[in-house]
Structure formats: structure tokens, C-alpha cells
Scaffold this active site. Sequence first.
Site, short mmCIF file in Angstrom:
data_model
loop_
_atom_site.label_atom_id
_atom_site.label_comp_id
_atom_site.label_asym_id
_atom_site.label_seq_id
_atom_site.Cartn_x
_atom_site.Cartn_y
_atom_site.Cartn_z
CG ASN A 13 6.57 13.24 71.91
OD1 ASN A 13 7.41 13.81 70.87
ND2 ASN A 13 7.94 13.93 72.56
CB VAL A 14 0.72 13.96 74.76
CG1 VAL A 14 -0.50 13.05 75.88
CG2 VAL A 14 2.14 13.88 75.82
NE ARG A 39 6.23 28.53 68.45
CZ ARG A 39 6.23 28.27 68.96
NH1 ARG A 39 5.58 29.56 69.83
NH2 ARG A 39 6.05 27.42 69.88
CB CYS A 131 3.47 10.24 82.94
SG CYS A 131 5.20 11.59 83.22
CG HIS A 245 7.43 7.34 83.22
ND1 HIS A 245 8.99 8.17 82.13
CD2 HIS A 245 6.60 8.68 83.23
CE1 HIS A 245 8.61 8.86 81.77
NE2 HIS A 245 7.47 9.71 82.63
#
Length: 341
Positions: A13-14, A39, A131, A245
Site C-alpha cells: 500500500n505504502v 514472490r 504515522c 487516522h
Amino acid sequence: MGYKVAVVGATGNVGREMMQTMFERKFPADEVIALASHRSVGKEVSYGDDQILKCQDLATFDFKGTDIVLSSPGASVSAEFSPKAAAAGAVVVDNTSHFRMDPDVPLVVPEVNPEAIAGYKKKGIIANPNCSTIQMLVALKPLHDLATIKRVVVATYQSVSGGGKAAMDELFNQTKGVYVNQSAEENRKVFTKQIAFNVIPHIDKFMDDGMTKEEWKMVVETKKILDANIEVCASCVRVPVFIGHSEMVNVEFVKGISEDEARNVLREAPGVTVIDHHKDGGYVTPAECAGEDAVFVSRIRKDPTVKNGLNFWCVSDNLRKGAALNTVQIAEILASDYLGK
């Protein structure tokens, strides 16, 4: 002449958000390399609107000739490969927790302590904070400059994206399962309790004193980045929100500070957007902050129970300012002020 930039953890995601942010902000990169585990070798990721990168194997990649590495693969992987990249001559901006409290590694929020970036020369690594710490300190910095903070009590309401894709999938699957009478336990792998329609007062591992590691990070990172004299009490809670957040922050100052003074100084602060109307809907929630760069501050009000006390609410996209954007901002200052291509 631009920079050769490698993004470690490019399929996460990041990592994806880092590449999107670099493209949007026109980072001066001549070459961008996507790195991931074996992978994911050959897997395609986007850089901007029309450029597709194929992932290369982190384990076999030669970092020689790479200028900057933006790293977000997980702490244990970063512990192995960030020093290797630095030894090859790259400067690493590391988004994991591994190097944050290393005294020889600067821990940076560009709106708060950009001067600390100069310390990268010791190990060739700059750490990106947690974060939840980042968004709080972006809001606290101008207030601290105005009235000097003594103590902070913060309760966080953190989205599941902070736990990665698997955590987001778990919230989605459990929520869907509720409507077909499926037990949440059938879709529980990441969290210790059901996350759909629930809140969990537990993020990261428990420590000996009963604090969780997420809470400990907010304490020690605030001291390293902003001021070692600030006392912090944090309670971190996972909530069933996908992105964004939220934090309710109570601050005790050395000097008196009015609501209007706080509101005005925050309006002028870099990285902060104040939306604070004391009426229905006059505040920002995670649903509005997703995809945005700012830290949004609302509900600024006096705390009548303590001398020189103030409360405020802040929200931010944890994948952007809480991770990818902060990392890219560090790299931008590094490129413009220190590497000098």
C-alpha cells in the site's frame, strides 16, 4: 540531471502510494526502480498515469549507482537491506520502525525538524516516523513554538490500512460476512478481535508496563523529533475505517493560549488545514481526508480542567502524510539541499 530512485516494497500500500506521490509532485527522478520480494518479481506496478514498472528482486538487486532509496518493506527486511543500500552509496529514507530510535539516524517530519536531515551522513539512512506521530506533530509544532508544550494526552482512532492490505481485506470480508450471518471468526487472521462494527484498544505488541508498542512509539518519537521535555500519554485504538487516522489531542502548555491564537497559528502552519466550525458537520472526518495531503485540525477548544489546556481533533490520510508523502518530502529536501545534482 535527475536521480536514480529505488522503491523497496513497491507492491505494498505504502510503496504504491510513494510512487504515485513522486509522480504527482514531479520528483526529479530520471529512473525509478520497483523492488519487492522474489514472490512479486515481474509483477507490474504503476508510476504515474501511463508508466508501468516491473518489479525486480530486492534480494539480488545491486544498489550501486542508486542515489535514493525509499523503503517500506517491513522492519525485518529493512534491517537487512537498508544498510546494504547505504553501503552501496545510496541514501535511504526508511518508512519502517527499525531505525527510528537509532541515535545515529535522523527521525524527520519536514514541517517540524527538516534540519535533522543533515544527520543522514552518519549511516546513510533517514527514518520516517510512525504515522500517528507524524500527523500529531505537524499540528503540535506551531503550538509548541507559540506557547511551549508541557504534556500531551492523545487518543488515536486508527484505520485498518495501517496494518496493510491483509488488514483492509479482513475488515471488508468481516463486514460483508455480517450481512450473510457469517461468523467474524471465519474471517479473522490479522486482528485479535473482530474489527467489523467494533473497536480494538490494541495496536502492535504489548510491553511490560502494559503500554502497546504503538503507544510507546508516539511517546519516544515525539521526544526525539519535537522536544525531549514533552510528556506524552497515548492510547491507540484500531477502528473499522479503511483509510485515515483520527486523533483527539489534549495539550497542556507552559504559557496561556487562547482558542483564537491556536486557530490562527495553525492556519498559517505548513501542512495544516483548519476546518473548525462549532456546528453540525463543522469538522473533518476520515472519510473526507482520504487522498488528501494535509493534516486537518478541527474542534479547537479550551480545556477548563487544567491551567493552559487546549483540546483539538486532527485527521490525516495515514498512507499519504502518515507514510508516503512524508517520505517523499524528506527525499525532496535531501535532493535539493544535500545531494545537489
